[in-house]
Design a protein around this motif. Structure first.
Motif, PDB file in Angstrom:
ATOM      1  N   LEU A  23       0.831  -1.199   0.000  1.00 26.56           N
ATOM      2  CA  LEU A  23       0.000   0.000   0.000  1.00 26.56           C
ATOM      3  C   LEU A  23       0.865   1.248   0.000  1.00 26.56           C
ATOM      4  N   HIS A  24       0.253   2.347  -0.395  1.00 29.34           N
ATOM      5  CA  HIS A  24       0.931   3.643  -0.407  1.00 29.34           C
ATOM      6  C   HIS A  24       1.392   4.013   0.988  1.00 29.34           C
ATOM      7  N   GLN A  25       2.619   4.508   1.106  1.00 29.93           N
ATOM      8  CA  GLN A  25       3.146   4.951   2.386  1.00 29.93           C
ATOM      9  C   GLN A  25       2.780   6.415   2.594  1.00 29.93           C
ATOM     10  N   PRO A  26       2.054   6.749   3.664  1.00 43.15           N
ATOM     11  CA  PRO A  26       1.716   8.154   3.905  1.00 43.15           C
ATOM     12  C   PRO A  26       2.958   9.010   3.999  1.00 43.15           C
ATOM     13  N   TYR A  69      -8.537  -4.109  -9.045  1.00 46.79           N
ATOM     14  CA  TYR A  69      -8.745  -2.713  -9.437  1.00 46.79           C
ATOM     15  C   TYR A  69      -8.383  -1.806  -8.259  1.00 46.79           C
ATOM     16  N   PRO A  70      -7.627  -0.726  -8.511  1.00 44.55           N
ATOM     17  CA  PRO A  70      -7.179   0.153  -7.416  1.00 44.55           C
ATOM     18  C   PRO A  70      -8.301   1.066  -6.932  1.00 44.55           C
ATOM     19  N   SER A  71      -9.171   0.525  -6.109  1.00 40.75           N
ATOM     20  CA  SER A  71     -10.354   1.273  -5.669  1.00 40.75           C
ATOM     21  C   SER A  71     -10.153   2.008  -4.358  1.00 40.75           C
ATOM     22  N   ARG A 108      -3.814   3.860  -4.914  1.00 37.48           N
ATOM     23  CA  ARG A 108      -3.747   4.906  -5.943  1.00 37.48           C
ATOM     24  C   ARG A 108      -2.724   5.973  -5.604  1.00 37.48           C
ATOM     25  N   GLY A 109      -2.632   6.342  -4.337  1.00 39.59           N
ATOM     26  CA  GLY A 109      -1.781   7.467  -3.989  1.00 39.59           C
ATOM     27  C   GLY A 109      -2.289   8.710  -4.692  1.00 39.59           C
ATOM     28  N   GLU A 112      -3.035   4.959 -14.225  1.00 49.70           N
ATOM     29  CA  GLU A 112      -1.646   5.133 -13.826  1.00 49.70           C
ATOM     30  C   GLU A 112      -1.286   4.189 -12.683  1.00 49.70           C
ATOM     31  N   ALA A 113      -2.217   4.027 -11.741  1.00 58.75           N
ATOM     32  CA  ALA A 113      -1.954   3.127 -10.611  1.00 58.75           C
ATOM     33  C   ALA A 113      -1.807   1.685 -11.084  1.00 58.75           C
TER      34      ALA A 113
END
Length: 268
Positions: free
Chosen positions: A21-24, A195-197, A202-203, A209-210
């Motif tokens: 997952l995206h890192q904050p 799917y990047p939901s 997504r970031g 793009e994701a």
């Protein structure tokens, strides 16, 4: 691990084969900054080691779109764009970059998309497990279907509809990971692309793009470590893409993830 057991020794933890997952921004990322402003000791700790397993010399990608949304629904426009993405990336400098991980037996070079298949029958609704995906891949491959049978360079990329999550062992998409790759019986190599939901997958990117970013992450890892942990791997930081998670660049106009270079000792 929930994958089929094999005779090859493999690390037991699941994180080695996933796109995280995206890192904050408030958290310090574990990956090396592209500026190269990192100590020699830190760079050395991230070096990948080859464990003797197979590599994909010239990746042959089979794209599978599973679900009616790809045929005449909200995701219809994605299929052509993803096909062109693979056609471009598989012959791009990104593949040239991976050549440094070639061995005497496996020389890594350009690949190609050999087929794109759209399947609506039996598409999951809401959720599917990795074990169910493996069983379905086996059926498609062994049956008289439009899914090509694999060779030593084949990697199946399975895209799932919006609203379908995937569980793998004790992990779940959009909760623990954004995509992953693995091997069935050391011979059927595949990657799963939910799917990047969620924002974690997504970031700051749009959904296409994701998907490109996650697909490039898993493509490069599947080429250099098709049986997770037996190819090019680092016991602490994982595979070639894990070290550089959520660091991006543009290749032929597409957002792709940077990959670790042993030669340059940084993400490129």
């Amino acid at each position: 691990m929930s994958t089929t057991k094999t005779s090859t020794t493999r690390p037991s933890h699941e994180a080695i084969r996933v796109a995280p997952l995206h890192q904050p921004k408030s958290r310090k990322p574990i990956s090396v900054a592209v500026s190269g402003s990192v100590t020699a000791a830190a760079a050395s700790s991230r070096q990948l080691e080859y464990n003797g397993g197979p590599l994909l010399r010239n990746a042959e990608v089979v794209v599978i779109y599973w679900g009616a949304q790809f045929k005449d629904g909200e995701l219809q426009s994605l299929t052509d764009k993803l096909d062109v993405f693979f056609d471009s990336i598989l012959t791009s400098p990104m593949m040239d970059q991976l050549h440094e991980y070639s061995t005497k037996k496996y020389s890594i070079g350009p690949g190609k998309r050999v087929a794109s298949v759209m399947i609506t029958a039996g598409a999951p609704k809401g959720h599917i497990s990795d074990s169910a995906i493996q069983k379905q891949l086996r059926r498609w491959i062994s049956g008289n279907t439009i899914v090509p049978k694999p060779n030593e360079n084949t990697i199946y990329f399975l895209y799932l509809e919006h609203g379908v999550s995937v569980s793998m062992g004790g992990s779940r998409s959009c909760s623990s990971f954004c995509g992953y790759h693995d091997a069935i019986d050391n011979s059927i190599f595949y990657a799963v692309m939910p799917y990047p939901s969620c924002s974690g997958c997504r970031g700051d990117l749009d959904p296409f793009e994701a998907l490109c970013a996650t697909s490039s992450h898993e493509l490069c890892e599947a080429i250099t470590d098709p049986i997770p942990g037996t190819g090019w791997y680092n016991e602490e930081f994982g595979e070639v893409g894990d070290i550089c998670a959520w660091q991006f660049k543009s290749v032929r106009g597409y957002v792709v993830q940077k990959e670790w270079s042993n030669k340059l000792r940084r993400c490129v």
